[in-house]
Design a protein around this motif. Structure first.
Motif, PDB file in Angstrom:
ATOM      1  N   VAL A  76       9.018 -29.850 -28.591  1.00 37.65           N
ATOM      2  CA  VAL A  76       9.267 -29.390 -27.118  1.00 37.65           C
ATOM      3  C   VAL A  76       8.957 -27.870 -26.998  1.00 37.65           C
ATOM      4  CG1 VAL A  76      10.881 -29.526 -24.941  1.00 37.65           C
ATOM      5  CG2 VAL A  76      10.770 -31.644 -26.649  1.00 37.65           C
ATOM      6  N   THR A  77       8.303 -27.402 -25.826  1.00 37.75           N
ATOM      7  CA  THR A  77       8.400 -26.092 -25.443  1.00 37.75           C
ATOM      8  C   THR A  77       8.699 -26.022 -24.087  1.00 37.75           C
ATOM      9  OG1 THR A  77       5.774 -26.139 -25.000  1.00 37.75           O
ATOM     10  CG2 THR A  77       6.605 -25.546 -27.403  1.00 37.75           C
ATOM     11  N   ASN A  78       8.349 -25.016 -23.717  1.00 38.67           N
ATOM     12  CA  ASN A  78       8.637 -24.680 -22.319  1.00 38.67           C
ATOM     13  C   ASN A  78       7.864 -25.604 -21.225  1.00 38.67           C
ATOM     14  OD1 ASN A  78      10.374 -22.440 -22.625  1.00 38.67           O
ATOM     15  ND2 ASN A  78       8.764 -21.014 -22.586  1.00 38.67           N
ATOM     16  N   ASN A  79       6.745 -25.806 -21.366  1.00 35.36           N
ATOM     17  CA  ASN A  79       5.976 -26.485 -20.292  1.00 35.36           C
ATOM     18  C   ASN A  79       4.984 -27.620 -20.989  1.00 35.36           C
ATOM     19  OD1 ASN A  79       4.084 -25.149 -21.637  1.00 35.36           O
ATOM     20  ND2 ASN A  79       3.313 -24.112 -19.855  1.00 35.36           N
ATOM     21  N   GLN A  80       5.329 -27.953 -22.168  1.00 34.95           N
ATOM     22  CA  GLN A  80       4.572 -29.064 -23.232  1.00 34.95           C
ATOM     23  C   GLN A  80       5.443 -29.763 -23.771  1.00 34.95           C
ATOM     24  OE1 GLN A  80       1.299 -26.481 -24.195  1.00 34.95           O
ATOM     25  NE2 GLN A  80      -0.113 -27.481 -22.988  1.00 34.95           N
ATOM     26  N   ILE A  81       5.045 -30.875 -24.173  1.00 38.24           N
ATOM     27  CA  ILE A  81       5.698 -31.745 -25.368  1.00 38.24           C
ATOM     28  C   ILE A  81       4.657 -32.436 -25.987  1.00 38.24           C
ATOM     29  CG2 ILE A  81       5.957 -33.909 -23.771  1.00 38.24           C
ATOM     30  CD1 ILE A  81       8.825 -34.296 -25.451  1.00 38.24           C
ATOM     31  N   LEU A  82       4.757 -32.354 -27.628  1.00 44.77           N
ATOM     32  CA  LEU A  82       3.982 -32.848 -28.524  1.00 44.77           C
ATOM     33  C   LEU A  82       4.382 -34.050 -29.278  1.00 44.77           C
ATOM     34  CD1 LEU A  82       1.065 -32.680 -30.076  1.00 44.77           C
ATOM     35  CD2 LEU A  82       2.223 -30.797 -31.549  1.00 44.77           C
ATOM     36  N   PHE A  83       3.884 -35.157 -29.154  1.00 39.93           N
ATOM     37  CA  PHE A  83       4.261 -36.109 -29.955  1.00 39.93           C
ATOM     38  C   PHE A  83       3.228 -36.306 -31.271  1.00 39.93           C
ATOM     39  CE2 PHE A  83       5.321 -37.005 -25.495  1.00 39.93           C
ATOM     40  CZ  PHE A  83       6.892 -37.374 -25.727  1.00 39.93           C
ATOM     41  N   ARG A  84       3.678 -36.306 -32.357  1.00 39.42           N
ATOM     42  CA  ARG A  84       2.722 -36.455 -33.619  1.00 39.42           C
ATOM     43  C   ARG A  84       2.942 -37.369 -34.559  1.00 39.42           C
ATOM     44  NH1 ARG A  84       1.338 -30.677 -35.299  1.00 39.42           N
ATOM     45  NH2 ARG A  84       3.611 -30.719 -35.376  1.00 39.42           N
ATOM     46  N   THR A  85       2.148 -38.151 -34.861  1.00 37.33           N
ATOM     47  CA  THR A  85       2.261 -39.056 -36.210  1.00 37.33           C
ATOM     48  C   THR A  85       1.191 -38.600 -37.172  1.00 37.33           C
ATOM     49  OG1 THR A  85       0.681 -40.702 -35.271  1.00 37.33           O
ATOM     50  CG2 THR A  85       3.013 -40.920 -34.587  1.00 37.33           C
ATOM     51  N   LYS A  86       0.919 -39.392 -38.315  1.00 37.33           N
ATOM     52  CA  LYS A  86       0.112 -38.965 -39.402  1.00 37.33           C
ATOM     53  C   LYS A  86      -1.404 -39.319 -38.858  1.00 37.33           C
ATOM     54  CE  LYS A  86      -1.109 -40.904 -43.939  1.00 37.33           C
ATOM     55  NZ  LYS A  86      -1.227 -41.829 -44.703  1.00 37.33           N
ATOM     56  N   HIS A  87      -1.739 -40.006 -37.844  1.00 34.03           N
ATOM     57  CA  HIS A  87      -3.048 -39.647 -37.670  1.00 34.03           C
ATOM     58  C   HIS A  87      -3.397 -39.585 -35.946  1.00 34.03           C
ATOM     59  CE1 HIS A  87      -4.060 -41.681 -41.322  1.00 34.03           C
ATOM     60  NE2 HIS A  87      -3.283 -42.758 -41.064  1.00 34.03           N
TER      61      HIS A  87
END
Length: 378
Positions: free
Chosen positions: A226-237
């Motif tokens: 999580v950052t100020n204005n974005q969210i990143l969801f990450r898996t292996k691929h």
């Protein structure tokens, strides 16, 4: 640039990335899909103003060769044609060659297509989030939490903040909350995230729905950044980046009643089926209203009445009824959505009167809570 790749892996990656591509983007090049080849594998990227998706196909995985004959490079292909071409190719492998003037030759068996590509230099780079606020959780649990809340987001743009799910993390407890101001869905879970806390993170419901569709159940965990204005969801691929909604999410905890006047415990599926039948005659323009009335002993009556259509009446035997007698009307759609999210055999429903919100909680698990506002029928 060139490579040979397994067609089924390419199809899956293309379908995932297409969920982020819109036919009329703000920046024209975003109507295309970026294809990048490196010695490690192939990365496909797609983006619009709200979400960006990257899908990675490793050249080798668990001893299986997925991609071979790799000459690194990048190109942007017209997303309008590329997915259909890949899907209809005849063989199990696809040869991909970029020639002069960005001409791309895609061949499989005796079939050969040439597409006009674009230079990838203009394609915006996806931001790399390496935030301190990063934690992991099991994918099945994460998908469940989406499923049990996202249906309750608002579809009205009048209050944009309510079109998202509020994600809160404090004291190693993760909470998802969604409300459209007529109902509320909440799910909590304990999580290991030492030293990480955030409160006002609101992810668009549309982003979570797309993410839920493409997360691979065979992978174990998803990393959330999580950052100020974005969210990143990450898996292996997979990397899935979403913007966050601006504004302050309303304080919903005070909506949940502290007391109760009537409690019923009932079989979830039986009540769901009864409400479903009653809703057949509930009129759309009256918000699909059905009425619940408690009777003596353990009987609850479910009725619905449409003067121009007819009426329906059904009695259901519940496990227990405690407290005051009750007559209450509510939206059958909201009730059915809430019951479908439960995933447990029995549900507790606590009422605080005919015109106050009521709460549904699975008998075996208080981490799931659904709240519904009744409907005034007179």
């Amino acid at each position: 640039m060139k490579f040979t790749i397994k067609r089924d892996l390419l199809i899956t990656a293309v379908q995932d990335v297409m969920k982020a591509i819109t036919p009329r983007p703000v920046i024209p090049i975003l109507s295309g899909m970026k294809v990048e080849a490196s010695i490690h594998g192939i990365t496909l990227s797609g983006s619009d103003s709200d979400i960006s998706i990257e899908s990675f196909i490793p050249s080798e995985d668990n001893g299986n060769v997925n991609v071979e004959n790799i000459e690194p490079g990048t190109i942007v292909l017209q997303a309008r044609y590329f997915p259909d071409i890949v899907r209809k190719l005849p063989q199990d492998t696809v040869d991909f060659i970029v020639e002069e003037n960005h001409q791309v030759k895609i061949s499989s068996g005796k079939s050969e297509f040439t597409l006009v590509g674009q230079s990838a230099e203009e394609y915006p780079h996806l931001p790399r989030l390496e935030a301190e606020t990063s934690f992991e959780m099991p994918i099945p649990l994460f998908k469940n939490m989406i499923k049990q809340t996202v249906f309750a987001v608002s579809t009205m743009e009048t209050r944009p903040i309510l079109t998202g799910v509020n994600i809160k993390l404090e004291n190693n407890e993760l909470t998802f909350t969604a409300t459209d101001s007529h109902r509320l869905a909440m799910r909590k879970t304990a999580i290991e995230a030492v030293g990480i806390e955030f409160h006002n993170v609101v992810v668009p419901g549309k982003s979570l729905n797309e993410l839920n569709k493409i997360l691979d159940d065979t992978e174990e965990t998803v990393e959330i950044n999580v950052t100020n204005n974005q969210i990143l969801f990450r898996t292996k691929h997979l990397s899935f980046l979403s913007r966050l909604l601006d504004g302050n999410y309303p304080e919903t905890s005070r909506l949940i009643p502290e007391e109760r006047k009537t409690r019923i415990v009932v079989n979830t599926k039986e009540l769901l089926n009864t409400i479903d039948r009653a809703s057949l005659l509930a009129r759309e323009e009256r918000n699909n209203v059905v009425k619940l009335t408690t009777q003596e002993s353990s009987i609850v009556e479910i009725t619905s009445n449409s003067p121009e259509v007819g009426n329906v009446h059904e009695e259901i035997v519940v496990e227990t009824i405690e407290g005051e007698e009750l007559k209450i009307s509510f939206s059958s759609k909201y009730m059915m959505d809430a019951l479908k999210s439960m995933e447990y055999d029995e549900v507790i429903i606590d009422f605080t009167g005919a015109m106050r919100p009521f709460v549904l909680i699975p008998k075996e698990d208080d981490s799931i809570l659904q709240l519904i506002l009744p409907v005034r029928t007179y």
